[in-house]
Design an enzyme around this catalytic site. Structure first.
Site, PDB file in Angstrom:
ATOM      1  N   ASP A 147       0.820  -1.196  -0.073  1.00 55.65           N
ATOM      2  CA  ASP A 147      -0.198   0.095  -0.011  1.00 55.65           C
ATOM      3  C   ASP A 147       0.859   1.302  -0.062  1.00 55.65           C
ATOM      4  OD1 ASP A 147      -2.344   1.624   0.433  1.00 55.65           O
ATOM      5  OD2 ASP A 147      -1.847   1.590   2.454  1.00 55.65           O
TER       6      ASP A 147
ATOM      7  N   GLY B 149      -5.052   3.634  -3.635  1.00 52.59           N
ATOM      8  CA  GLY B 149      -6.406   4.309  -3.971  1.00 52.59           C
ATOM      9  C   GLY B 149      -5.944   5.619  -4.575  1.00 52.59           C
ATOM     10  N   ASP B 150      -4.998   6.133  -4.387  1.00 52.79           N
ATOM     11  CA  ASP B 150      -4.871   7.492  -4.984  1.00 52.79           C
ATOM     12  C   ASP B 150      -4.788   7.598  -6.456  1.00 52.79           C
ATOM     13  OD1 ASP B 150      -4.813   8.829  -2.513  1.00 52.79           O
ATOM     14  OD2 ASP B 150      -2.641   8.829  -2.392  1.00 52.79           O
TER      15      ASP B 150
ATOM     16  N   GLY C  79      -7.746   1.860 -11.728  1.00 56.88           N
ATOM     17  CA  GLY C  79      -8.725   0.766 -10.961  1.00 56.88           C
ATOM     18  C   GLY C  79      -9.682   0.236 -12.126  1.00 56.88           C
TER      19      GLY C  79
ATOM     20  N   THR D 207      -9.344  -0.235 -15.500  1.00 57.89           N
ATOM     21  CA  THR D 207      -8.497  -1.039 -16.306  1.00 57.89           C
ATOM     22  C   THR D 207      -8.061  -2.371 -15.578  1.00 57.89           C
ATOM     23  OG1 THR D 207      -7.930   0.995 -17.535  1.00 57.89           O
ATOM     24  CG2 THR D 207      -6.692  -1.174 -17.985  1.00 57.89           C
TER      25      THR D 207
ATOM     26  N   ARG E  46      -6.142   3.785  -8.089  1.00 55.87           N
ATOM     27  CA  ARG E  46      -7.511   3.832  -7.692  1.00 55.87           C
ATOM     28  C   ARG E  46      -8.066   2.326  -7.436  1.00 55.87           C
ATOM     29  NH1 ARG E  46      -8.596   9.113  -6.059  1.00 55.87           N
ATOM     30  NH2 ARG E  46      -8.519  10.541  -7.933  1.00 55.87           N
TER      31      ARG E  46
ATOM     32  N   LYS F 189      -7.452  -5.358  -4.815  1.00 51.88           N
ATOM     33  CA  LYS F 189      -5.879  -5.393  -4.419  1.00 51.88           C
ATOM     34  C   LYS F 189      -5.724  -6.921  -4.018  1.00 51.88           C
ATOM     35  CE  LYS F 189      -5.154  -0.985  -2.043  1.00 51.88           C
ATOM     36  NZ  LYS F 189      -4.867  -0.153  -0.822  1.00 51.88           N
TER      37      LYS F 189
END
Length: 1308
Positions: free
Chosen positions: A417, A876-877, A952, A954, A981, A987
């Site tokens: 992360d 998630g950024d 995210g 893709t 993202r 994950k």
């Protein structure tokens, strides 16, 4: 009223008596719910019937009881295949025709192993029993319907339906619905540290309709029933409703539930109704204990045990065939057959089973026990490593799984992360954009630089202390060539620090996200001046001319930062928790710190899958903790709302009323202006609230009904709080609905990810050119600023608002009210309702928050790369922020070619992957053909390296079954992969796909609840003890406080654990086969009769007692290379990564060496005593003794590190061998019928020939192994051996340096 309740209860319950009642709602699928009947006199009949159906509050975490310990433990131990095998051997030896030993003797090894494991299990279970006893005997106040008063009862006596009364700082004994609090706002503050590790306070509120009570609720007047979901382990959700006699239903959510193990804070008295007790509480349902994972090495051991079984079968078959031939050649019946004539076939068949009994030691029965002890020793040294201790947070490494320490030495992929793992997760407000204007906050940047200089000075002082310590310990060495080559930290680091740091740590332990670097914000002068110009007239002007002045944008921006959150305003000074024990109860005494951790041990060890899935990322990864955490839906009915709106006056009157409502008071949620402390659930929220406070927009107090803000130019503003729409990973935003005291309208404030908020802005044109141009300018310039922030590595957040008319709000409220009272589809309906409101927003601005990189992260990532480990960043950024952080931490090199994989459907994803693969191949071929100039004077030309960035959306296509193989081919060609993202589920999918498809060892590293799923999927899960609670830590196999600790954990402890255990296991196979072969060779000279040349006791004790302890000590203390060298040369990690210590070829070589050594130890005594009249046991004694010394000295040759402990154990084994054998020889007259070993050893010890035979056999047996190691060290050294030689040269040079310095000091 009582009659209505009784009829209602009888109607809802069926005659079956299930505690989870099945009922059918119109149009809904059937599901199981629970109905809770209060323990009251008017519910007496119903309660007595239903109370038997629910579990009591007594907990029992023990596995055994006194009466079932032996049978249950033995039954569980025989689930292990090896124990079943040896049980089969014991039973087989009881068959007279195949008996090889005395029946009792064959039972000894199995009984010893079973006893050791049983004692260990019993001690562990007794410790759990003592802990359970302490918990069950805590005292609490429970309402007694007979005495009509609260009485003291043990926790174990609490039942579902009981009314519990708790005082401030007491712990909650069971899950209960909050129906009364002494707080005037109907709020109860709790601390959930015992449950999830979070120290910041959280609000819980009284069920709607009960909060208006001025006096404490009287249980006798309670006539309602509760219907809720069946017990489950989801900590983030609670669904149900409370039904009144008039059939009115009031919805219940997690914010009405007080969970077992939490502590009441800042609230004098609370009363709750128990809905779940004992093992049905959420805390206990999450208490899964330590996880069991099978290591990769353990799987290899099982494979080699199968090979050993096959070898045993071949040896027994050889003995059976040989015995058959011998019987055929000698028709006269042998003496041991008692005169019975046996056919060769039958004799061979019987001898096969006899040989299995005789050669049973080939399968190492003590191996599993030895592995358990070695792993315990390894875990002990890992836990007590000072280098893995973090002084500022007073945190050391935690080991959640005891079975996979050796897997730390074989990691090939690391999935990390970003926020809180690579970074500090200390959010610092850096920049903001309001109404299209950017404010750089240069003075705030200078403040941060001053903090950096301070911390660097602290680090230099620590470095000096470490250097001084290293000079005092010659065994450790340093070098200026690398920062890794440092001595072990001195003990003074654990106990010495500056007073400033101590004060900071002390405050941090009480309140999260409150370090000075986060809270002290220096405002931008331009922005501060503009904010001071805002007045009530500014709002009036905006309504008149239609254009919103910039000052109003600024004021609303900071108001949104102050109110759009769930921050608790409180004082950090909390007295310690209270636990009341009945003085009559004999509870085992315990240290205060032990009691402090009681609930921590019983807390959620593994987060539920539902919890993990519900977590998400968006405005920040840490905000995932709020996913479904704040379902504070306070419904104001349209009628009351219209009354309020109709009675509302002008903005001025509204402000006046706000001042009147905010009379000075003390208590929870309010304090003097200078003593405001904010406790947030995420660092993002804290950073924004402190930024607003820096601009004199102070969050003054918060209650379920109102939020009070002190905005200096306008005074005290009271916002009526209508709804909080919590953050979730689907919406990626949170919102708050309030009645604005100045606008006198209902206003929605929203903050969230820019990718989401920008799509929700008002798109329709107003028709007024100036207004449309203003909105478009603000949007375009804000987007430009957002891109700049992301490029600088800042975390971006958009802030927006929406003004609602009463009609719009009432219309939305109807649907939201229906969604709130639904049980079956509540989450989906609430999500749809929130999305229906959050649209057509007006953009206020954006923020840029800095998340500082952790110390030592770039060096750690560089070392991991050198060790051959591939690193993925899963965050998630947005991609710009992730790429910038990746460059900072050296995950991306300046020369890397960055490919961005971005697609909107499956086909385009496939085409883009193919395109990137073709480009990589072309560049690699071009480099190979055109850029490789031999003998170039230009120096080495850098190789082509590439990195991949995937978003995210893709990633969802790339992980599709039809696309996964191609995607993995692409990732194998790049240097690093960054997934932006990414949701928690994505994950875990990435980690699982890599692990299964590539058959590699994976490690996942994270610090938040959104990382739990990937931590559990990976081979090894690492939790970071950071700012986001303890969810990741509790779900992990190992928990560290800093990312840089991976260096020592993997390169040192991982390498040592794997190498030690692998070599010990190989040694076990070797020594057992070497000893068994002695018996096998003797069969060629005794007609394959199954006779042993050694007495039974020596045979049993040889592996069980004489040679069992040295390999265990070797497995715990062996150091093939020192820690300093392993840190200095991360490339050495590749040896364990490639399984070099435990290759199948190494296993075969050990077996061949065992065959050779057994031949030497058998035939040298055989040839020496050939033709003599020596008896059977006298012949076996030198064979046994020479093999004993050969096995011990073999271990010495294999050891790279020997100290006084090793020599003491070896000396103890020799002493034990001769004392036991000598004692048996002196006292054993009839213990081994028909022969006996009486005085055999004593006779040999007086003969020089015995010493010569043992010495010659031992030296010849060890000669090949010794020569092999000598040649390997000098002629064909491995990288590990080269490193060992380097260590020796450095240590020699350092000793010389210290000696010269000592002489110079003495001469001076």
């Amino acid at each position: 009223m009582a009659e209505w309740a009784r009829c209602k209860w009888q109607r809802m319950f069926s005659a079956e008596g299930n505690n989870d009642v099945t009922f059918q709602q119109p149009g809904k699928t059937t599901s199981k719910h629970r109905i809770v009947i209060p323990c009251l006199g008017h519910f007496k009949e119903e309660y007595e019937k239903v109370s038997r159906l629910y579990k009591t509050n007594r907990i029992r975490t023990t596995k055994y009881r006194i009466w079932n310990f032996l049978p249950k433990n033995i039954f569980e131990q025989f689930h292990r295949a090896a124990n079943l095998y040896f049980l089969f051997i014991v039973l087989l030896n009881w068959v007279p025709v195949v008996e090889a030993f005395r029946k009792e003797i064959t039972m000894i090894p199995l009984v010893v192993v079973l006893t050791i494991i049983a004692v260990k299990d019993g001690v562990e279970d007794y410790a759990k029993y003592q802990l359970d006893k302490q918990i069950n005997n805590i005292v609490t106040q429970v309402y007694c319907r007979h005495k009509k008063a609260y009485v003291e009862k043990y926790w174990k006596d609490v039942k579902v339906g009981d009314f519990i009364r708790l005082l401030c700082n007491e712990e909650i004994p069971a899950d209960m619905v909050l129906i009364y609090t002494s707080d005037g706002d109907g709020v109860c503050h709790i601390e959930t540290a015992s449950l999830d590790g979070e120290t910041n306070l959280k609000q819980r509120q009284v069920v709607r309709g009960f909060g208006e009570q001025e006096t404490e609720v009287d249980p006798e007047h309670f006539v309602s029933t509760i219907e809720c979901e069946a017990p489950n382990n989801d900590l983030t959700r609670f669904r149900g409703f409370i039904e009144h006699p008039d059939q009115e239903r009031v919805g219940l959510s997690k914010d009405n539930l007080l969970m077992r193990g939490c502590t009441i804070r800042n609230t004098t008295v609370v009363v709750g109704l128990v809905v779940y007790a004992g093992h049905e509480t959420k805390a206990m349902l999450n208490n899964t204990g330590l996880r069991y994972k099978r290591s990769k090495l353990e799987k290899s051991v099982n494979r080699d045990i199968i090979w050993s079984v096959l070898l045993l079968f071949v040896m027994c078959l050889t003995g059976a065939v040989g015995h058959g031939f011998w019987l055929g050649a000698h028709p006269d019946p042998p003496l041991y057959s008692s005169g019975r004539q046996l056919s060769p076939e039958l004799g061979g068949f019987i001898m096969f089973w006899t040989m299995i009994i005789l050669l049973q030691v080939l399968i190492p029965i003590s191996l599993y026990v030895s592995i358990e002890f070695v792993k315990l020793g390894q875990i002990y040294f890992i836990r007590n490593d000072l280098d893995l201790y973090d002084e500022p947070t007073d945190t050391r490494i935690r080991c959640g799984s005891l079975n996979i320490a050796e897997d730390l030495g074989q990691i090939e992929y690391v999935f990390s992360d970003k926020t809180g793992t690579l970074t500090e997760n200390k959010m610092v407000f850096r920049r903001c954009s309001i109404a299209g204007m950017e404010y750089g906050h240069e003075e705030n940047a200078k403040r941060l630089e001053s903090y950096l200089e301070y911390y660097e000075e602290e680090e230099e002082e620590e470095g000096l202390r470490a250097s001084y310590s290293s000079l005092r310990h010659p065994s450790k060495f340093t070098t200026s060539k690398s920062g890794y080559f440092q001595s072990a930290k001195s003990l003074s680091r654990l106990f010495s620090s500056t007073s400033g740091l101590r004060a900071s740590v002390s405050r941090t332990t009480q309140m999260a996200f409150s370090s000075p670097i986060e809270t002290d914000v220096v405002p931008d002068e331009r922005l501060e001046k503009k904010l001071r110009r805002v007045t009530f007239k500014s709002y009036t002007t905006s309504e008149v001319i239609g254009l919103t002045p910039e000052t109003v944008y600024i004021a609303e921006f900071f108001i949104a930062l102050a109110v759009c959150n769930t921050v608790v305003v409180s004082s950090p000074d909390q007295p310690p928790r209270k636990r009341r024990w009945n003085p009559k109860t004999r509870v085992p005494t315990s240290h205060l710190m032990d009691l402090k951790h009681i609930f921590h041990k019983l807390s959620a060890r593994k987060i539920s899958p539902t919890s993990a899935r519900s977590s998400g990322t968006g405005e920040s990864e840490s905000d995932s903790l709020r996913s479904h955490k704040l379902s504070i839906f306070r419904v104001k009915f349209p009628s009351s709302l219209s009354d309020r709106s109709s009675s509302s006056g002008s903005p001025t009157s509204s402000i006046a009323s706000a001042h009147a409502e905010m009379s000075p008071r003390t208590g929870p949620g309010s304090s003097p202006e200078g003593d405001l402390f904010y406790e947030a659930e995420s660092p993002d929220e804290a950073a924004l609230v402190y930024a607003a406070k820096a601009y004199q927009c102070r969050l003054q107090s918060r209650s379920p009904e109102v939020v009070t803000v002190n905005l200096e130019p306008l005074g005290l503003l009271t916002f009526q709080l209508l709804h909080i729409l919590p953050f979730d990973s689907v919406r990626k935003r949170m919102s708050i609905v309030v009645r604005h005291p100045i606008l006198n309208h209902i206003v929605l404030y929203t903050k969230g990810a820019d990718s989401v908020i920008m799509d929700l802005l008002e798109k329709e044109q107003t028709g007024i050119k100036k207004i449309d141009a203003q909105m478009q300018r603000i949007k375009s310039r804000t987007q430009m600023h957002l891109d700049e922030y992301a490029a600088q590595g800042l975390r971006t957040l958009c802030v927006a608002m929406k003004v609602l008319s009463d009609e719009e709000y009432n219309e939305w409220l109807k649907g939201h009210y229906a969604a709130e009272h639904s049980i079956e589809c509540r989450d989906d309906m609430l999500l749809e309702s929130m999305q229906r409101l959050e649209n057509k927003l007006t953009l206020l601005g954006a923020t840029g928050i800095e998340d500082r990189l952790q110390e030592g992260v770039p060096e750690t990532i560089d070392a991991l790369r050198k060790a051959g480990i591939k690193i993925w960043m899963l965050t998630g950024d947005k991609s710009e922020t992730a790429i910038n952080i990746a460059h900072s931490c050296k995950l991306l090199a300046p020369t890397d070619t960055i490919f961005v994989l971005q697609s909107d459907h499956l086909d385009s994803c496939s085409l883009n992957i193919d395109k990137i693969l073709d480009e990589i191949k072309w560049k690699e071929n071009y480099e190979a053909n055109h850029l490789r100039v031999p003998n170039s004077s230009l120096g080495p030309i850098p190789q082509f390296t590439a990195s991949l960035v995937v978003d995210g959306a893709t990633l969802e296509f790339a992980l599709h079954d039809s696309m996964a193989r191609k995607f993995l081919q692409l990732t194998a060609r790049v240097r690093a992969v960054i997934c932006c993202r990414a949701t928690p589920l994505q994950k875990s999918k990435v980690v699982g796909k890599i692990r299964k498809e590539l058959k590699v060892m994976t490690m996942a590293v994270g610090d938040g609840a959104n990382d739990v799923s990937m931590i559990q999927v990976a081979n090894v899960g690492i939790g970071i003890c950071g700012q986001e609670g303890m969810q990741a830590v509790l779900a992990s196999d190992f928990a560290i406080s800093r990312f840089r600790h991976l260096n020592k954990l993997l390169f040192v402890h991982g390498h040592w654990c794997y190498t030690r255990l692998a070599n010990m296991i190989l040694y076990f196979f070797y020594k057992n086969l070497a000893y068994v072969n002695l018996l096998f060779w003797f069969q060629f000279f005794c007609g394959f009769s199954g006779t042993a040349m050694t007495d039974y006791w020596s045979l049993i004790f040889f592996n069980l007692l004489f040679t069992s302890v040295p390999p265990v000590i070797y497995g715990v203390l062996e150091k093939d290379v020192s820690a300093e060298v392993l840190l200095y040369l991360p490339e050495l990690y590749k040896a364990s990564q490639r399984n070099e210590p435990y290759l199948f070829s190494t296993f075969i070589i050990n077996l061949l060496d065992a065959f050779y050594q057994s031949l030497v130890c058998f035939f040298i005594p055989y040839w020496t005593y050939s033709g003599s009249d020596i008896d059977l046991y006298s012949f076996g004694c030198p064979i046994n003794t020479s093999m004993f010394f050969t096995i011990l000295l073999h271990l010495v040759i294999e050891s790279k590190y020997v100290n006084v402990v090793h020599f003491s154990i070896l000396a103890g084994s020799v002493l034990l061998f001769f004392s036991v054998i000598g004692t048996l020889g002196a006292t054993c007259l009839f213990c081994n019928p028909p022969a006996n070993p009486y005085w055999v050893l004593q006779t040999h010890l007086s003969s020089p020939r015995f010493y010569l035979v043992c010495t010659l056999a031992t030296l010849l047996a060890l000669l090949p192994r010794y020569l092999f190691r000598v040649l390997q060290t000098t002629v064909f050294p491995t990288p590990l051996i080269k490193a060992k030689n380097l260590e020796g040269r450095v240590l020699t040079g350092r000793r010389s340096l210290l000696r010269n310095a000592s002489v110079a000091h003495r001469d001076g």
